[in-house]
Structures are given as C-alpha cells and as structure tokens.
Design an enzyme around this catalytic site. Structure first.
Site, short mmCIF file in Angstrom:
data_model
loop_
_atom_site.label_atom_id
_atom_site.label_comp_id
_atom_site.label_asym_id
_atom_site.label_seq_id
_atom_site.Cartn_x
_atom_site.Cartn_y
_atom_site.Cartn_z
N LYS A 259 0.85 -1.20 -0.11
CA LYS A 259 0.03 -0.13 0.17
C LYS A 259 0.94 1.14 0.13
CE LYS A 259 -4.22 1.88 0.50
NZ LYS A 259 -3.83 2.69 -1.01
N LYS B 264 5.41 1.65 -3.05
CA LYS B 264 5.23 3.07 -3.89
C LYS B 264 5.46 2.79 -5.19
CE LYS B 264 4.55 7.30 -2.47
NZ LYS B 264 3.77 8.05 -1.42
N GLY C 157 -2.75 8.12 -4.47
CA GLY C 157 -2.11 9.13 -4.95
C GLY C 157 -0.81 9.70 -4.21
N ASP C 158 -0.38 10.90 -4.62
CA ASP C 158 0.82 11.42 -3.98
C ASP C 158 1.05 12.68 -4.78
OD1 ASP C 158 3.06 10.90 -2.01
OD2 ASP C 158 4.13 11.59 -3.71
N SER D 119 -6.87 5.45 3.68
CA SER D 119 -6.89 4.60 2.65
C SER D 119 -7.22 3.16 3.00
CB SER D 119 -5.55 4.74 1.88
OG SER D 119 -5.41 5.77 1.11
P1 NDP Z 1 0.41 17.68 -4.22
O1 NDP Z 1 0.82 17.36 -5.63
O2 NDP Z 1 -1.10 17.90 -3.99
O3 NDP Z 1 1.23 19.13 -3.73
C1 NDP Z 1 2.64 19.11 -3.63
C2 NDP Z 1 2.98 20.82 -3.34
O4 NDP Z 1 4.33 20.50 -3.02
C3 NDP Z 1 2.66 21.35 -4.29
O5 NDP Z 1 2.55 22.89 -3.86
C4 NDP Z 1 4.23 21.53 -5.17
O6 NDP Z 1 4.26 22.83 -5.84
C5 NDP Z 1 5.06 21.39 -3.96
N1 NDP Z 1 6.21 20.46 -4.44
C6 NDP Z 1 6.15 19.67 -5.07
N2 NDP Z 1 7.60 19.21 -5.51
C7 NDP Z 1 8.09 20.19 -5.16
C8 NDP Z 1 9.49 20.59 -5.27
N3 NDP Z 1 10.63 19.59 -5.73
N4 NDP Z 1 10.06 21.77 -4.92
C9 NDP Z 1 9.26 22.59 -4.27
N5 NDP Z 1 7.95 22.28 -4.00
C10 NDP Z 1 7.42 21.13 -4.35
O7 NDP Z 1 1.12 16.61 -3.28
P2 NDP Z 1 0.69 16.17 -1.80
O8 NDP Z 1 0.29 17.40 -1.13
O9 NDP Z 1 -0.15 15.04 -2.03
O10 NDP Z 1 2.10 15.66 -1.43
C11 NDP Z 1 2.89 16.31 -0.55
C12 NDP Z 1 3.83 15.57 0.23
O11 NDP Z 1 3.11 14.92 1.32
C13 NDP Z 1 4.88 14.64 -0.51
O12 NDP Z 1 6.08 14.48 0.11
C14 NDP Z 1 4.07 13.47 -0.26
O13 NDP Z 1 4.81 12.30 -0.58
C15 NDP Z 1 3.46 13.58 1.07
N6 NDP Z 1 2.39 12.58 1.63
C16 NDP Z 1 1.28 12.95 0.82
C17 NDP Z 1 -0.03 12.04 1.05
C18 NDP Z 1 -1.34 12.25 0.47
O14 NDP Z 1 -2.33 11.43 1.31
N7 NDP Z 1 -1.56 13.09 -0.44
C19 NDP Z 1 0.10 10.98 2.39
C20 NDP Z 1 1.42 11.02 3.01
C21 NDP Z 1 2.59 11.80 2.53
P3 NDP Z 1 4.36 22.78 -7.35
O15 NDP Z 1 2.79 22.67 -7.72
O16 NDP Z 1 4.86 24.07 -7.76
O17 NDP Z 1 5.16 21.54 -7.76
#
Ligand code: NDP
Length: 443
Positions: free
Chosen positions: A89, A125, A164-165, A375
């Site tokens: 997962k 992942k 998603g991620d 999830s």
């Molecule tokens: P989203 O795609 O919804 O949002 C990601 C955010 O982070 C955007 O604002 C994006 O900006 C910014 N970002 C991504 N890559 C970079 C980078 N290289 N440098 C600077 N800013 C960056 O993703 P999530 O909110 O789902 O995920 C965010 C984090 O949380 C990740 O680390 C993910 O692995 C973790 N996570 C997410 C979960 C989930 O349920 N969604 C669960 C557990 C962890 P821009 O649009 O400009 O790229």
C-alpha cells in the site's frame, strides 16, 4: 562494526546512485542500532538484510501521444517493498524528479509508516517521471490509461493497492481506475482516493493534512502546549498543505505562509484558504496569484519560507525541502514544534538540529500516516460494500493519530530517549514488521 552499520554499508554499495534511498536507510538503521543489536534473533534471521531489499521492483515503459500527435515516453515504477503485514500500500507520484531512488526511499519509509497505523497494510510506492504541469486533460488521461495498462498486471485488492501522491489527485485516480476496470472487467477497491460516487471514502481528501495536525496537537498537549494562538508556517499548497492549514485554523492556529515550487506567500493576517483552494484546486494555478486575492500579502520568489518567524513549522511539500540552515533559523526564531506532512522533508542534518535543540519533532512516517490509514479505512468500506459518514471516518482517523503518537512516545521512552520521536517511530514500526517476518520464516 554493529549489525545495523554492516547492513547499511552493504546496502549502500549494492544500490549505488540512490541518494534518497541511502538517506532513508541511514536514518532508520542508525536509530535502530541499540534496539537491533540487543536482539540477536534479528541478525540471525537476516531481518535487516531482507528489509532493505524490496520484494519486487517493476520498471516499465509508458508511451503516450501528446496534443501535437507526437509519441512521448516516460518511465513507470512500482516498488513492492514489503507485504509481511498486508497487501502493498502506498501512493503513485507523477513528477519529473521521480527516479528509482525516490520511489525506493518512499516505499521503504512506507513499510514502517503503515505498520504504525495499526492496520494490516504492507509497504509499496510507485510513480513516473511524467510532469502533469501544463498538460491538457486529454494528455493526462492518455498518460494515466497507458500507465495503468501495464500497472494493472501487478496490482489487485489483495496484492497491491496504490493511491495518490504528488501530482496524482482525484482526476488521475479516476482515469487510472477507469482503465483498470475496463482491462480487468472487475469493479473492486484496487485504488484508494477514489471519487465519492464510485467507492471513495469521505474524509480521504482531508486525511493526511488533518491527521498531521491531530498528531501535532496531541504532541503539543502532552508537552504543556496547544495549537491555540500559535503562528504556523506550512510549506507546499497541494493536498496535504491545504488540509493541514484547514485543520490548524479550526483548532485556533494562525497559518501565515504557504508555498509552491515557484515561491512563497506571507499573509500576516492569516491565510485565506478559500482563495488558495480556488487557485490550486479549481484553477490549477500558482501560489503567486494569492496576492490578487489579498493585496496585503507578500509573494517572494524562490526558497526561503523557513525564514518566517513561527511557533510551529509544517513542511508539506517534498523531500529535503528543509536543510540544516533552515532548521537553525527556525530554532533561532523560537520554533517549538515541527510536524512533517511531506515524506522526509527535513535533511538528516536538519533533524539533528531539531533534536539537539529540544524542538518537538514529529517525523513524516508517523505524522503523515493519516492518509494511508484512511486509505485502509476506504479498503474496509469497499470490502464490506458500505460507506461511512464523514464524522465516523474523521473520528477513526483522530483515534489512529493519537494512538500513533502514544506508541512512538512510549517506544522512545522505553529506548531511553524521551521525546525523540524519530527513534520512537522507527523502533515501533520496525518491531512490528520484524517480528512478523520472524514468525513467517525465511521468505
Ligand atoms: P500535491 O501534488 O498535491 O502538492 C505538492 C505541493 O508541493 C505543491 O504545492 C508543489 O508545488 C510542492 N512541491 C512538489 N515538489 C516540489 C519541489 N521539488 N520543490 C518545491 N515544491 C514542490 O502533493 P501532496 O500534497 O499529496 O504531497 C505533498 C507531500 O506529502 C509529499 O511529500 C507526499 O509524499 C506527502 N504525502 C502525501 C500524502 C497524501 O495523502 N497525498 C500522504 C502522505 C504523505 P508545485 O505545484 O509548484 O510543484
């Protein structure tokens, strides 16, 4: 040389050019050292050697056609890391930076995170180096369908259930689910984060951000603080950042900054979340546009969000977004707590700075586990063909996050490193997985 150091050195040399995977292994194995060394059964059974080697790695070609009729090709990945306590997962990430190293670090962390939730889910992942930014809806659909055409052979409700991620939200999950259903001729809960009218769970969208804040709130309360009246900086402005901001505001905190990969906004009056939702969830725009909604806010291009004075920092964007200098600046500015919404957002050096300075530090594998936990609740609802109301899911999520905090807190105390929740999370997660591996024999 200790057992953990031997395994770490060997794993690094066997997996060269994978810096993020090395970083994740280093953090976990270093904190496990006293615990693993005190239990020789783990070494005898080769538990760590087996843990750092994924059960299966799938890498595949993803061809698709862009709007100009040109054929494009991306790499697709799924790392099925460990299924000792349940089906693999973990999310799918679409971002140009995705590599084998990134997917392995995320999959490795996911094993321990999923164990901490208390639910029967293993760690995996996946993703692609595809960049969804600027692509048309037709291009996104074409890519998702091609990606799923190959992935569908490797997943299943009792085998591997992706979610998603970064770059994969409700739209992408929808296109991938549609293609899976068409290929398999089965309507089953093979993905989570599904639409609410076709098997999704209420509160899944909010779960990671809400869960993060529930855990941070519990950590603060058990240390004679609260969120009430605190100034909070959140990085990112995607799914996790938006719902962390929402819950922090509901609990009386004042979120003054958000960011994206272009820069950050500072709003001294407190972030207007409806403006952010419109920019990010409706228009798929940039955070710089926030100043059009709130003229008193200031947009700054580039990095630098951690220079803003705050009581609490919630990094919710991506790995290694907070380095040693950022951590020192936060400490100097009086930050009392950090909760990692993203996976591995703090570098090893930054984490050291927080721990040394007694900042309450909730590591990602505990603090952001609310997403995967919900999830798993979506999987339960799918298998019983029921859907629970928002309050039911949200209250289960809260209970899970409080339990996670209590577990990592007691594991840290038992290990003689009170309030070191990095060690607490690693030991508590590892113990469950390692003991299950011992009980299931050499496989
Ligand atoms: P989203 O795609 O919804 O949002 C990601 C955010 O982070 C955007 O604002 C994006 O900006 C910014 N970002 C991504 N890559 C970079 C980078 N290289 N440098 C600077 N800013 C960056 O993703 P999530 O909110 O789902 O995920 C965010 C984090 O949380 C990740 O680390 C993910 O692995 C973790 N996570 C997410 C979960 C989930 O349920 N969604 C669960 C557990 C962890 P821009 O649009 O400009 O790229």
């Amino acid at each position: 040389m200790s057992y953990t150091s031997k395994v770490l050195e060997e794993a690094k040399s066997k997996n060269p050019n994978e810096p993020e995977f090395h970083q994740a292994m280093t953090e976990i194995l270093n904190t496990l050292q006293p615990f693993a060394d005190a239990n020789p059964a783990y070494e005898k059974a080769g538990i760590l050697e087996r843990l750092v080697e994924p059960e299966r790695v799938i890498i595949f070609r993803v061809p698709w056609i862009d709007d100009n009729g040109k054929t494009r090709v991306n790499k697709g990945y799924r790392v099925q890391f460990n299924s000792v306590i349940g089906p693999y997962k973990g999310g799918l990430r679409f971002h140009p930076s995705v590599s084998l190293s990134i997917v392995k670090f995320l999959g490795f962390e996911q094993i321990f995170k999923n164990a901490l939730t208390g639910l029967p889910i293993g760690g995996g992942k996946g993703g692609s180096d595809f960049d969804p930014k600027g692509k048309s809806d037709r291009e996104i659909m074409g890519f998702c369908q091609s990606f799923m055409t190959e992935l569908s052979r490797h997943i299943g409700v009792n085998t591997d259930v992706p979610a998603g991620d970064i770059g994969v939200g409700a739209r992408e999950i929808g296109y991938m689910y549609g293609q899976y259903r068409r290929l398999s001729n089965r309507f089953e809960g093979v993905l989570t984060g599904k639409g609410l009218i076709w098997g999704g769970s209420l509160a899944r969208t909010e779960a990671t951000g809400y869960g993060l804040v529930y855990l941070v709130d519990e950590m603060l309360r058990q240390n004679a603080h609260s969120l009430e009246g605190k100034t909070i900086v959140v990085s990112g402005s995607g799914n996790v950042a938006i719902y962390a901001t929402q819950k922090a505001q509901q609990l009386g905190g004042k979120v003054v900054a958000l960011s994206d990969s272009g820069g950050y906004v500072y709003d001294a009056d407190g972030i207007d979340l409806s403006a952010v939702k419109e920019i990010k969830e409706v228009k798929r725009g940039r955070i710089s546009e926030y100043v059009n909604y709130r003229p008193n806010a200031v947009y700054t291009e580039g990095k630098g969000i951690w220079s803003i004075k705050c009581d609490i920092a919630l990094p919710c964007a991506t790995q290694n977004e907070l380095n040693e200098d950022d951590a020192k600046l936060l400490v100097k500015n009086g930050c009392i707590a950090v909760g990692e919404g993203a996976n591995m957002p703090s570098t090893l050096e930054a984490t050291e700075v927080f721990l040394k300075n007694k900042v309450l530090f909730a590591p990602g594998k505990a603090a952001n586990a609310g997403g995967v936990a919900t999830s798993a609740l979506e999987m339960s609802q799918n298998s019983t063909r029921l859907s629970w109301d928002f309050e039911t899911v949200d209250s289960k999520l809260k209970e899970i996050m409080v339990n996670i905090f209590n577990n990592i807190n007691s594991a840290a105390k038992e290990a003689g490193c009170e309030n070191n929740f990095v060690a607490g999370a690693n030991i508590a997660g590892f113990k469950k997985v390692a003991d299950a591996m011992l009980q299931q024999g050499v496989i």
